[in-house]
Design an enzyme around this catalytic site. Structure first.
Site, PDB file in Angstrom:
ATOM      1  N   ARG A 198       2.321   3.062   2.193  1.00 17.35           N
ATOM      2  CA  ARG A 198       2.175   3.212   0.739  1.00 17.35           C
ATOM      3  C   ARG A 198       3.570   3.305   0.128  1.00 17.35           C
ATOM      4  NH1 ARG A 198      -3.035   4.151  -1.240  1.00 17.35           N
ATOM      5  NH2 ARG A 198      -4.558   4.786   0.336  1.00 17.35           N
ATOM      6  N   HIS A 245      -9.540   0.697  -3.819  1.00 17.74           N
ATOM      7  CA  HIS A 245      -9.993   0.547  -5.200  1.00 17.74           C
ATOM      8  C   HIS A 245     -10.416  -0.897  -5.472  1.00 17.74           C
ATOM      9  CE1 HIS A 245      -8.379   4.533  -5.815  1.00 17.74           C
ATOM     10  NE2 HIS A 245      -8.596   4.495  -7.125  1.00 17.74           N
ATOM     11  N   ARG A 259      -2.735  -0.013  -9.486  1.00 14.86           N
ATOM     12  CA  ARG A 259      -2.456   0.584  -8.178  1.00 14.86           C
ATOM     13  C   ARG A 259      -0.985   0.400  -7.782  1.00 14.86           C
ATOM     14  NH1 ARG A 259      -5.179   4.319  -7.171  1.00 14.86           N
ATOM     15  NH2 ARG A 259      -5.188   4.097  -4.908  1.00 14.86           N
ATOM     16  N   HIS A 269      -0.113   1.355  -3.870  1.00 16.96           N
ATOM     17  CA  HIS A 269      -0.236   0.160  -3.033  1.00 16.96           C
ATOM     18  C   HIS A 269       0.879  -0.826  -3.311  1.00 16.96           C
ATOM     19  CE1 HIS A 269      -4.109   1.046  -1.242  1.00 16.96           C
ATOM     20  NE2 HIS A 269      -4.605   1.330  -2.433  1.00 16.96           N
TER      21      HIS A 269
END
Length: 339
Positions: free
Chosen positions: A79, A114, A158, A164
């Site tokens: 991440r 997501h 995101r 991400h």
């Protein structure tokens, strides 16, 4: 991969350098697209639009979330909010990035849950809305255009909050669309309580078995939790509901709740008219939002237990209890029950 990750960091910098008014927009989008929303918002709304569509949204949502957990455990995706430090990029080059309360997710990053889960679960709802449109090609394509724009916005949000990298978002979008398309025709609309109980056990036990197998092989499957804890700007931003096992509890519990609704239908198959469906949808949203806003215990095991109970109760409330309640209140006196 370092070059791909570095390019993703630079793209996130570009997004974060945009107009300040966009910050609230991106955070609102990423909050709305949280996988929990499938169970607490989109399932109730879809169910009272069309029962089969609602069940399909929930079923595809829980299957895709389970698959997302498995993929994250196997792919070990980084991440951005921790990679920028672990890689040493923040010490070698000037990096101007900010974390947000939603940045500090504790599971691995690839693919984006997501994008993948939202994309898969909303596919039957989008196709149902397209089928209800007129013969105009533009009108039929409008739901798919909205779906594509939503997925694009979710993906950008995101990246914006450093949850991400762009390639993880693209992977999630493609996987979500493929799962939605592939699973839509395989929704178990007429299955029994036993089927859903077996499904819940299979989802839970297979996840535990995979976790145990990887751990036995000497691989630190919880590495992402350690890095998230190390590099999160504010420890209070770390949430139990972002852990992979929280997703496993959610999907297994929801499958069990769907089984309870199937096995114990209080309203005996009576059909709701348009007014009753609207009333049921409003009640469902209020009830489920209230249920999930109840305080959670700090102890991890108690947290998982109470969270599981909430997700068991959700489908049963939506598909059984609330329709029965609305029918009981709105049925004219003396009207016979449907056989």
């Amino acid at each position: 991969m370092d070059a791909l990750h570095t390019a993703g960091i630079r793209f996130a910098e570009v997004l974060q350098s945009g107009p300040p008014c966009l910050e609230k927009f991106w955070i609102s989008v990423t909050s709305l697209a949280d996988p929990k929303s499938i169970f607490t918002i989109f399932f109730p709304l879809a169910y009272f639009l069309d029962r089969k569509v609602g069940v399909s949204v929930l079923w595809i949502g829980l299957v895709s979330e389970w698959l997302n957990v498995v993929l994250k455990w196997l792919l070990f995706g980084e991440r951005p909010f921790w990679w920028v430090h672990e890689s040493g990029l923040s010490t070698k080059e000037l990096v101007t990035l900010r974390q947000f309360p939603l940045s500090c997710e504790t599971g691995p990053g690839s693919p984006s849950g997501h994008c993948m889960i939202m994309g898969a679960a909303l596919w039957p709802l989008v196709t149902a809305l397209a089928a209800r449109r007129s013969r105009s090609l533009v009108a039929k394509l409008a739901p798919f255009g909205t779906y594509a724009l939503l997925q694009l916005a979710v993906g950008l949000s995101r990246v914006f909050i450093l949850a991400h990298f762009p390639h993880q978002v693209v992977g999630g979008i493609l996987a979500g669309a493929a799962l939605g398309w592939g699973l839509q025709a395989r929704t178990p609309a007429t299955r029994t309580l036993g089927f859903f109980v077996a499904t819940a056990l299979a989802l839970l036990l297979s996840s535990l078995a995979l976790h145990g197998l990887v751990t036995t092989a000497g691989i630190d499957i919880d590495w992402s939790i350690r890095l998230a804890t190390k590099w999160c700007s504010d420890p209070s931003w770390l949430r139990l509901d972002t852990r992979p096992f929280a997703s496993v509890c959610r999907v297994a519990s929801s499958a069990l709740g769907l089984g309870l609704a199937t096995g114990f239908p209080l309203h005996r198959g009576e059909r709701l008219d348009a007014r009753q469906r609207v009333a049921s949808a409003v009640l469902a949203l209020v009830a489920i939002q209230g249920l999930h806003r109840l305080p959670q215990p700090a102890d991890a095991m108690l947290w998982y237990s109470t969270s599981s109970l909430k997700y068991v109760a959700g489908p049963w409330l939506v598909a059984s209890v609330l329709p029965w309640l609305v029918l009981s209140v709105t049925r004219p006196r003396g009207s016979p029950h449907a056989e």
